[in-house]
Scaffold this motif. Structure first.
Motif, PDB file in Angstrom:
ATOM      1  N   GLU A 124       0.836  -1.213   0.000  1.00 40.19           N
ATOM      2  CA  GLU A 124       0.000   0.000   0.000  1.00 40.19           C
ATOM      3  C   GLU A 124       0.864   1.254   0.000  1.00 40.19           C
ATOM      4  OE1 GLU A 124      -3.727  -1.480   2.579  1.00 40.19           O
ATOM      5  OE2 GLU A 124      -1.755  -2.354   2.965  1.00 40.19           O
ATOM      6  N   PHE A 125       2.155   1.064   0.300  1.00 44.39           N
ATOM      7  CA  PHE A 125       3.107   2.169   0.137  1.00 44.39           C
ATOM      8  C   PHE A 125       4.492   1.598  -0.136  1.00 44.39           C
ATOM      9  CE2 PHE A 125       3.282   1.056   4.631  1.00 44.39           C
ATOM     10  CZ  PHE A 125       4.641   1.045   4.901  1.00 44.39           C
ATOM     11  N   ILE A 126       5.314   2.399  -0.811  1.00 42.55           N
ATOM     12  CA  ILE A 126       6.734   2.064  -1.009  1.00 42.55           C
ATOM     13  C   ILE A 126       7.530   3.313  -0.661  1.00 42.55           C
ATOM     14  CG2 ILE A 126       8.531   1.543  -2.715  1.00 42.55           C
ATOM     15  CD1 ILE A 126       6.527  -0.049  -4.284  1.00 42.55           C
ATOM     16  N   VAL A 127       8.571   3.139   0.137  1.00 41.04           N
ATOM     17  CA  VAL A 127       9.508   4.242   0.371  1.00 41.04           C
ATOM     18  C   VAL A 127      10.916   3.747   0.064  1.00 41.04           C
ATOM     19  CG1 VAL A 127       8.184   5.534   2.092  1.00 41.04           C
ATOM     20  CG2 VAL A 127       9.643   3.636   2.839  1.00 41.04           C
ATOM     21  N   SER A 128      11.781   4.683  -0.280  1.00 39.50           N
ATOM     22  CA  SER A 128      13.183   4.320  -0.510  1.00 39.50           C
ATOM     23  C   SER A 128      14.040   5.573  -0.355  1.00 39.50           C
ATOM     24  CB  SER A 128      13.346   3.730  -1.909  1.00 39.50           C
ATOM     25  OG  SER A 128      14.661   3.241  -2.049  1.00 39.50           O
ATOM     26  N   THR A 129      15.066   5.480   0.495  1.00 40.39           N
ATOM     27  CA  THR A 129      15.921   6.649   0.723  1.00 40.39           C
ATOM     28  C   THR A 129      17.373   6.291   0.464  1.00 40.39           C
ATOM     29  OG1 THR A 129      15.875   6.081   3.097  1.00 40.39           O
ATOM     30  CG2 THR A 129      14.396   7.814   2.381  1.00 40.39           C
ATOM     31  N   PHE A 130      17.968   7.006  -0.455  1.00 34.91           N
ATOM     32  CA  PHE A 130      19.401   6.925  -0.763  1.00 34.91           C
ATOM     33  C   PHE A 130      19.846   5.562  -1.285  1.00 34.91           C
ATOM     34  CE2 PHE A 130      18.750  10.005   2.742  1.00 34.91           C
ATOM     35  CZ  PHE A 130      18.861  11.136   1.944  1.00 34.91           C
ATOM     36  N   GLY A 131      18.930   4.858  -1.921  1.00 36.24           N
ATOM     37  CA  GLY A 131      19.288   3.567  -2.518  1.00 36.24           C
ATOM     38  C   GLY A 131      19.197   3.598  -4.037  1.00 36.24           C
ATOM     39  N   LEU A 132      19.023   4.795  -4.611  1.00 37.56           N
ATOM     40  CA  LEU A 132      18.830   4.866  -6.073  1.00 37.56           C
ATOM     41  C   LEU A 132      20.137   5.009  -6.837  1.00 37.56           C
ATOM     42  CD1 LEU A 132      15.822   7.388  -6.143  1.00 37.56           C
ATOM     43  CD2 LEU A 132      15.728   4.878  -6.152  1.00 37.56           C
ATOM     44  N   LYS A 133      21.143   5.587  -6.192  1.00 38.24           N
ATOM     45  CA  LYS A 133      22.348   5.948  -6.962  1.00 38.24           C
ATOM     46  C   LYS A 133      23.177   4.746  -7.386  1.00 38.24           C
ATOM     47  CE  LYS A 133      24.693   7.147  -2.696  1.00 38.24           C
ATOM     48  NZ  LYS A 133      23.406   7.059  -2.013  1.00 38.24           N
ATOM     49  N   THR A 134      23.024   3.605  -6.691  1.00 39.46           N
ATOM     50  CA  THR A 134      23.819   2.438  -7.082  1.00 39.46           C
ATOM     51  C   THR A 134      23.107   1.614  -8.162  1.00 39.46           C
ATOM     52  OG1 THR A 134      22.995   1.332  -5.087  1.00 39.46           O
ATOM     53  CG2 THR A 134      25.216   2.258  -4.984  1.00 39.46           C
ATOM     54  N   PHE A 135      22.081   2.197  -8.763  1.00 42.61           N
ATOM     55  CA  PHE A 135      21.444   1.585  -9.937  1.00 42.61           C
ATOM     56  C   PHE A 135      21.768   2.404 -11.179  1.00 42.61           C
ATOM     57  CE2 PHE A 135      17.773  -0.051  -7.107  1.00 42.61           C
ATOM     58  CZ  PHE A 135      18.411  -1.265  -6.916  1.00 42.61           C
ATOM     59  N   ASN A 136      21.953   1.707 -12.290  1.00 42.50           N
ATOM     60  CA  ASN A 136      22.135   2.406 -13.559  1.00 42.50           C
ATOM     61  C   ASN A 136      20.770   2.577 -14.231  1.00 42.50           C
ATOM     62  OD1 ASN A 136      21.484  -0.032 -14.728  1.00 42.50           O
ATOM     63  ND2 ASN A 136      23.600  -0.623 -15.122  1.00 42.50           N
ATOM     64  N   GLU A 137      20.795   3.123 -15.424  1.00 47.77           N
ATOM     65  CA  GLU A 137      19.544   3.463 -16.134  1.00 47.77           C
ATOM     66  C   GLU A 137      18.618   2.262 -16.309  1.00 47.77           C
ATOM     67  OE1 GLU A 137      18.848   6.341 -18.699  1.00 47.77           O
ATOM     68  OE2 GLU A 137      16.941   5.281 -18.884  1.00 47.77           O
ATOM     69  N   SER A 138      19.175   1.114 -16.736  1.00 49.21           N
ATOM     70  CA  SER A 138      18.265  -0.016 -16.982  1.00 49.21           C
ATOM     71  C   SER A 138      17.746  -0.571 -15.658  1.00 49.21           C
ATOM     72  CB  SER A 138      18.940  -1.098 -17.827  1.00 49.21           C
ATOM     73  OG  SER A 138      19.947  -1.717 -17.097  1.00 49.21           O
ATOM     74  N   GLN A 139      18.548  -0.439 -14.607  1.00 47.18           N
ATOM     75  CA  GLN A 139      18.057  -0.874 -13.292  1.00 47.18           C
ATOM     76  C   GLN A 139      16.968   0.083 -12.787  1.00 47.18           C
ATOM     77  OE1 GLN A 139      22.069  -0.973 -11.709  1.00 47.18           O
ATOM     78  NE2 GLN A 139      21.981  -3.184 -11.418  1.00 47.18           N
ATOM     79  N   HIS A 140      17.075   1.363 -13.134  1.00 50.82           N
ATOM     80  CA  HIS A 140      15.993   2.299 -12.765  1.00 50.82           C
ATOM     81  C   HIS A 140      14.699   1.940 -13.487  1.00 50.82           C
ATOM     82  CE1 HIS A 140      19.103   5.415 -11.337  1.00 50.82           C
ATOM     83  NE2 HIS A 140      18.529   4.874 -10.310  1.00 50.82           N
ATOM     84  N   ARG A 141      14.842   1.493 -14.744  1.00 51.77           N
ATOM     85  CA  ARG A 141      13.643   1.072 -15.481  1.00 51.77           C
ATOM     86  C   ARG A 141      13.010  -0.134 -14.773  1.00 51.77           C
ATOM     87  NH1 ARG A 141      15.622  -0.384 -20.390  1.00 51.77           N
ATOM     88  NH2 ARG A 141      16.208   1.775 -20.722  1.00 51.77           N
ATOM     89  N   ALA A 142      13.864  -1.075 -14.356  1.00 50.71           N
ATOM     90  CA  ALA A 142      13.360  -2.274 -13.667  1.00 50.71           C
ATOM     91  C   ALA A 142      12.722  -1.890 -12.327  1.00 50.71           C
ATOM     92  CB  ALA A 142      14.506  -3.264 -13.445  1.00 50.71           C
TER      93      ALA A 142
END
Ligand SMILES: C[S@@+](CC[C@H](N)C(=O)[O-])C[C@H]1O[C@@H](n2cnc3c(N)ncnc32)[C@H](O)[C@@H]1O
Length: 252
Positions: free
Chosen positions: A133-151
């Motif tokens: 019912e909710f998703i949060v995420s803090t400071f875990g985005l930078k270790t993903f590349n573009e295709s991982q962001h798409r996933a």
């Protein structure tokens, strides 16, 4: 061709976005991560976690259950549970054994009844459809590349229920800000120096500079989330030193 003319075979450089590489990095950093992140961001990380929770486009999460993706040692939970004490359950997902153990052992004992853990690569995990019912995420985005962001965008759209919400934030490159050179100097020179001198580190935090400049900001992720049909607002925090995406999955 003489031997001196022959090209020197170059050692293949590590894929810094491979889940195994990231896991090892955070396993090594886990003991120092909380202090390092708090002190060297001058307390901004705490403020940005609060702002991430505030960006969730919902007043009340009473009885809700959801995910904290790339949870680390659960840094966001106090900020999430303070305004939303009646959350039913937070499922934390993290790939790093070190971060995960620390979260279990030392912290959050008094909130343990609300928390469960999945130790996994979030992009490989089989989180059930419409399970949050909710998703949060803090400071875990930078270790993903573009295709991982798409996933990650696909995963977000898949696991949220219609009408439910998400918010994610990441330290970013404050392009256009006149103090950007100073900020980058802090990130790329001062942080690694402090690590070498005071933390006797293996230059792991040096990687944060590389990940952050490669990441840029969360606008790319915002586009991927929109492409998955989610309603997204994109926001810059403190001149773009952090950026966030927050929004809602529309009713079918
Ligand atoms: C910079 S820490 C952020 C921790 C915490 N959310 C916070 O607010 O400080 C990034 C976390 O993401 C985790 N992580 C990175 N890639 C991951 C992946 N593919 N799956 C799950 N966790 C991952 C790391 O192990 C690390 O604990």
């Amino acid at each position: 061709m003489t031997s001196s003319d022959a090209p020197t075979p170059s050692k293949p450089s590590a894929d810094i976005y491979a889940p195994g590489f990231v896991k090892d990095l955070f396993d090594r950093c886990s003991g120092r991560y909380r202090l390092f992140s708090l002190v060297l961001s001058f307390g901004f990380t705490e403020r940005w976690r609060r702002q991430c929770v505030a960006a969730l486009p919902i007043e009340n999460l009473a009885g809700a259950s959801g995910y904290d993706l790339m949870a680390g040692t659960g840094e966001i939970w106090p900020h999430l549970l303070k305004p939303h004490p009646d959350i039913d359950k937070i499922t934390a997902i993290d790939i790093s054994t070190g971060m995960h153990r620390r979260a279990l052992a030392r912290l959050h004992r008094h909130r343990a009844h609300k928390i469960s853990f999945i130790e996994d690569d979030v992009l490989a995990s089989r989180l059930p459809d419409a399970s949050a019912e909710f998703i949060v995420s803090t400071f875990g985005l930078k270790t993903f590349n573009e295709s991982q962001h798409r996933a990650l965008a696909k995963l977000t759209a898949r696991v949220l229920k219609p009408g439910d919400v998400f918010a994610m934030i990441e330290a970013s490159d404050p392009k256009g800000w006149f103090l950007r050179p100073l900020y980058l100097f802090h990130l790329k020179r001062v942080l690694p120096l402090i690590e070498r001198v005071f933390l006797r580190g293996a230059q792991d935090f040096t990687m944060i500079g590389a990940y952050s400049t490669n990441f840029g900001d969360a606008s790319g992720l915002a586009s991927h989330l929109r492409a998955e049909g989610l309603t997204v607002s994109y926001r810059r925090h403190f001149f773009g030193c952090a950026t966030s995406v927050a929004g809602i999955k529309g009713e079918d």
